[in-house]
Structure formats: structure tokens, C-alpha cells
Design a protein around this motif. Sequence first.
Motif, short mmCIF file in Angstrom:
data_model
loop_
_atom_site.label_atom_id
_atom_site.label_comp_id
_atom_site.label_asym_id
_atom_site.label_seq_id
_atom_site.Cartn_x
_atom_site.Cartn_y
_atom_site.Cartn_z
N HIS A 3 44.60 4.26 9.44
CA HIS A 3 43.73 5.42 9.24
C HIS A 3 42.43 5.20 10.00
CE1 HIS A 3 41.89 8.84 7.32
NE2 HIS A 3 40.87 8.07 6.96
N THR A 16 38.46 6.38 10.61
CA THR A 16 37.35 7.08 9.97
C THR A 16 36.45 7.69 11.04
OG1 THR A 16 35.93 5.12 9.94
CG2 THR A 16 37.42 5.42 8.06
N LYS A 17 35.58 8.58 10.58
CA LYS A 17 34.61 9.20 11.49
C LYS A 17 33.66 8.15 12.06
CE LYS A 17 34.73 13.71 9.28
NZ LYS A 17 34.00 14.72 8.51
#
Length: 116
Positions: free
Chosen positions: A94, A96-97
Motif C-alpha cells: 500500500h 500512502t500520500k
Amino acid sequence: MNMNRGVATLIYVCSGGLAALSQLILKSAAKRSENRGGKRIFNLKVIIAYCILFMTIFMSMFAMRFISYKYVPVLTTISYVFVFLLSYFVLKEHITKKQIMGVFLILLGIVIYNMS
């Protein structure tokens, strides 16, 4: 020996990509639960990853003979981008920003550094 600086730069960048690949292989080997004791060291994935990493050292040393030293830190940071991309596409991690912003800032820093 005379070598084009562009080719040497490409070799150096490729060594960063291979180093990222070796880290990816090491990470996948570390996730396996049966890697305990001596099996952790004599695991085929671990041996391959360290061989690749060892090869990148020689590639980097060779390329640095033809690249101005002021560009080496900038080119080295590209390996962070390789790790980011490989983790996303291969390990399906995943993102993230903050990680996207970090990669963007790395690339922006490379562009700004090369403009001067």
C-alpha cells in the motif's frame, strides 16, 4: 579507457535499480517464516540478493570513474524511487500520500540540482 559520460551515468543508475531489486528479494526472503537459524543465511534468495548487491558495488565503482563526483549523491537518490516502484508493483504494498510526496520531492530535487 575512454567512456561516454552518459553511458557511465546509465550504468550507475542501473546499479541503483539492481540494488533495489536485491532489497526486494531480501525482503521477500525475510517474510518467509521457515527462515530460522542457518536457513536464514543459506537461503537461495538471500545468496542471490547479496550477489546482486555485490555486483552493484562494482558497477558503481566503475561508473564513478567517468562521472563527476558532484552528480553521485543525486544519482544515488534514484534508488529510493526504484524501491518505491518495485514495492508497489511487485510486492503490492500500500502506498500512502506521504510516500508519493517523498518520491515527488526526490525527483524535484534532482531536476532542480541539474538545472544549476
